[in-house]
Design a protein around this motif. Structure first.
Motif, PDB file in Angstrom:
ATOM      1  N   ALA A  37       0.834  -1.200   0.000  1.00 33.47           N
ATOM      2  CA  ALA A  37       0.000   0.000   0.000  1.00 33.47           C
ATOM      3  C   ALA A  37       0.873   1.256   0.000  1.00 33.47           C
ATOM      4  N   PRO A  38       0.595   2.177  -0.924  1.00 31.63           N
ATOM      5  CA  PRO A  38       1.356   3.422  -0.943  1.00 31.63           C
ATOM      6  C   PRO A  38       1.099   4.235   0.328  1.00 31.63           C
ATOM      7  N   SER A  39       2.072   5.005   0.702  1.00 29.68           N
ATOM      8  CA  SER A  39       1.959   5.847   1.891  1.00 29.68           C
ATOM      9  C   SER A  39       0.714   6.737   1.800  1.00 29.68           C
ATOM     10  N   GLY A  40      -0.037   6.782   2.872  1.00 32.48           N
ATOM     11  CA  GLY A  40      -1.227   7.625   2.916  1.00 32.48           C
ATOM     12  C   GLY A  40      -2.475   7.000   2.334  1.00 32.48           C
ATOM     13  N   HIS A  41      -2.384   5.764   1.840  1.00 31.32           N
ATOM     14  CA  HIS A  41      -3.524   5.113   1.195  1.00 31.32           C
ATOM     15  C   HIS A  41      -4.065   3.909   1.970  1.00 31.32           C
ATOM     16  N   TRP A  42      -3.538   3.635   3.159  1.00 26.66           N
ATOM     17  CA  TRP A  42      -3.926   2.425   3.887  1.00 26.66           C
ATOM     18  C   TRP A  42      -5.417   2.387   4.197  1.00 26.66           C
ATOM     19  N   ASP A  43      -5.983   3.519   4.607  1.00 26.80           N
ATOM     20  CA  ASP A  43      -7.423   3.543   4.907  1.00 26.80           C
ATOM     21  C   ASP A  43      -8.245   3.212   3.665  1.00 26.80           C
ATOM     22  N   GLY A  44      -7.842   3.725   2.518  1.00 25.49           N
ATOM     23  CA  GLY A  44      -8.540   3.426   1.275  1.00 25.49           C
ATOM     24  C   GLY A  44      -8.399   1.967   0.875  1.00 25.49           C
ATOM     25  N   VAL A  45      -7.234   1.395   1.144  1.00 22.63           N
ATOM     26  CA  VAL A  45      -7.004  -0.020   0.855  1.00 22.63           C
ATOM     27  C   VAL A  45      -7.932  -0.876   1.720  1.00 22.63           C
ATOM     28  N   LEU A  46      -7.999  -0.557   3.008  1.00 21.02           N
ATOM     29  CA  LEU A  46      -8.881  -1.303   3.904  1.00 21.02           C
ATOM     30  C   LEU A  46     -10.349  -1.129   3.523  1.00 21.02           C
ATOM     31  N   ALA A  47     -10.712   0.071   3.077  1.00 22.42           N
ATOM     32  CA  ALA A  47     -12.089   0.314   2.643  1.00 22.42           C
ATOM     33  C   ALA A  47     -12.428  -0.556   1.427  1.00 22.42           C
ATOM     34  N   GLU A  48     -11.486  -0.723   0.521  1.00 23.72           N
ATOM     35  CA  GLU A  48     -11.708  -1.560  -0.659  1.00 23.72           C
ATOM     36  C   GLU A  48     -11.835  -3.030  -0.258  1.00 23.72           C
ATOM     37  N   VAL A  49     -11.031  -3.475   0.691  1.00 23.62           N
ATOM     38  CA  VAL A  49     -11.149  -4.848   1.192  1.00 23.62           C
ATOM     39  C   VAL A  49     -12.546  -5.057   1.771  1.00 23.62           C
ATOM     40  N   GLN A  56     -19.194  -8.097  -2.953  1.00 21.67           N
ATOM     41  CA  GLN A  56     -18.912  -9.289  -3.752  1.00 21.67           C
ATOM     42  C   GLN A  56     -19.003 -10.582  -2.934  1.00 21.67           C
ATOM     43  N   HIS A  57     -19.325 -10.457  -1.641  1.00 21.00           N
ATOM     44  CA  HIS A  57     -19.455 -11.617  -0.747  1.00 21.00           C
ATOM     45  C   HIS A  57     -18.176 -12.458  -0.733  1.00 21.00           C
ATOM     46  N   MET A  58     -17.030 -11.775  -0.725  1.00 19.79           N
ATOM     47  CA  MET A  58     -15.731 -12.456  -0.707  1.00 19.79           C
ATOM     48  C   MET A  58     -15.331 -12.757   0.732  1.00 19.79           C
ATOM     49  N   SER A  59     -14.550 -13.812   0.887  1.00 18.32           N
ATOM     50  CA  SER A  59     -13.984 -14.110   2.201  1.00 18.32           C
ATOM     51  C   SER A  59     -12.934 -13.038   2.512  1.00 18.32           C
ATOM     52  N   PRO A  60     -12.582 -12.872   3.785  1.00 15.51           N
ATOM     53  CA  PRO A  60     -11.536 -11.891   4.115  1.00 15.51           C
ATOM     54  C   PRO A  60     -10.233 -12.152   3.364  1.00 15.51           C
ATOM     55  N   LEU A  61      -9.822 -13.417   3.281  1.00 13.52           N
ATOM     56  CA  LEU A  61      -8.571 -13.741   2.591  1.00 13.52           C
ATOM     57  C   LEU A  61      -8.665 -13.420   1.101  1.00 13.52           C
ATOM     58  N   ALA A  62      -9.757 -13.781   0.462  1.00 15.83           N
ATOM     59  CA  ALA A  62      -9.929 -13.508  -0.969  1.00 15.83           C
ATOM     60  C   ALA A  62      -9.952 -12.008  -1.231  1.00 15.83           C
ATOM     61  N   ALA A  63     -10.583 -11.248  -0.359  1.00 11.39           N
ATOM     62  CA  ALA A  63     -10.639  -9.792  -0.537  1.00 11.39           C
ATOM     63  C   ALA A  63      -9.256  -9.173  -0.395  1.00 11.39           C
ATOM     64  N   LEU A  64      -8.483  -9.619   0.588  1.00 11.12           N
ATOM     65  CA  LEU A  64      -7.115  -9.118   0.752  1.00 11.12           C
ATOM     66  C   LEU A  64      -6.282  -9.421  -0.490  1.00 11.12           C
ATOM     67  N   GLN A  65      -6.402 -10.633  -0.997  1.00 11.19           N
ATOM     68  CA  GLN A  65      -5.649 -11.028  -2.183  1.00 11.19           C
ATOM     69  C   GLN A  65      -6.088 -10.246  -3.416  1.00 11.19           C
ATOM     70  N   GLY A  74      -1.440  -1.435 -10.532  1.00 10.14           N
ATOM     71  CA  GLY A  74      -1.369   0.006 -10.647  1.00 10.14           C
ATOM     72  C   GLY A  74      -2.535   0.769 -10.043  1.00 10.14           C
ATOM     73  N   TRP A  75      -3.548   0.080  -9.532  1.00 11.01           N
ATOM     74  CA  TRP A  75      -4.693   0.758  -8.918  1.00 11.01           C
ATOM     75  C   TRP A  75      -4.291   1.471  -7.644  1.00 11.01           C
ATOM     76  N   LEU A  76      -4.832   2.650  -7.440  1.00 14.64           N
ATOM     77  CA  LEU A  76      -4.611   3.398  -6.196  1.00 14.64           C
ATOM     78  C   LEU A  76      -5.965   3.762  -5.613  1.00 14.64           C
ATOM     79  N   PRO A  77      -6.160   3.532  -4.325  1.00 18.25           N
ATOM     80  CA  PRO A  77      -7.412   3.936  -3.710  1.00 18.25           C
ATOM     81  C   PRO A  77      -7.446   5.460  -3.565  1.00 18.25           C
ATOM     82  N   PRO A  78      -8.641   6.013  -3.470  1.00 22.16           N
ATOM     83  CA  PRO A  78      -8.717   7.458  -3.274  1.00 22.16           C
ATOM     84  C   PRO A  78      -8.119   7.855  -1.922  1.00 22.16           C
ATOM     85  N   VAL A  79      -7.530   9.034  -1.867  1.00 22.82           N
ATOM     86  CA  VAL A  79      -6.973   9.551  -0.617  1.00 22.82           C
ATOM     87  C   VAL A  79      -8.124  10.148   0.190  1.00 22.82           C
TER      88      VAL A  79
END
Length: 81
Positions: A37-49, A56-65, A74-79
């Motif tokens: 995760a790029p610096s400053g984007h962790w909250d957006g990454v967790l929001a996407e998970v 999508q009814h994904m398991s936690p592991l599948a969503a993380l992957q 190359g995807w970046l979550p919104p800041v």
């Protein structure tokens, strides 16, 4: 009332617990995602998970992957604002 028995001391050296099974897989996937995760984007990454788990009814592991794969492509979550 019965007297309280003292708790025995823990012998040393004590080794830290190592997660196993699904717990270990989740911990490893989360650590890899955190590193990617790029610096400053962790909250957006967790929001996407969370979104993938809910929408999508994904398991936690599948969503993380899945989010890890998105970051690798190359995807970046919104800041957060």
């Amino acid at each position: 009332m019965d007297p309280v028995e003292p708790v025995a001391s823990v012998p040393t050296p004590r080794q830290p617990m190592q997660p196993v099974g699904v717990t270990a897989e989740l911990a490893e996937a989360r650590a890899k995602l955190r590193q990617a995760a790029p610096s400053g984007h962790w909250d957006g990454v967790l929001a996407e998970v969370s979104r993938l788990q809910y929408d999508q009814h994904m398991s936690p592991l599948a969503a993380l992957q899945a989010v890890y794969a998105k970051l690798a492509s190359g995807w970046l979550p919104p800041v957060p604002r």
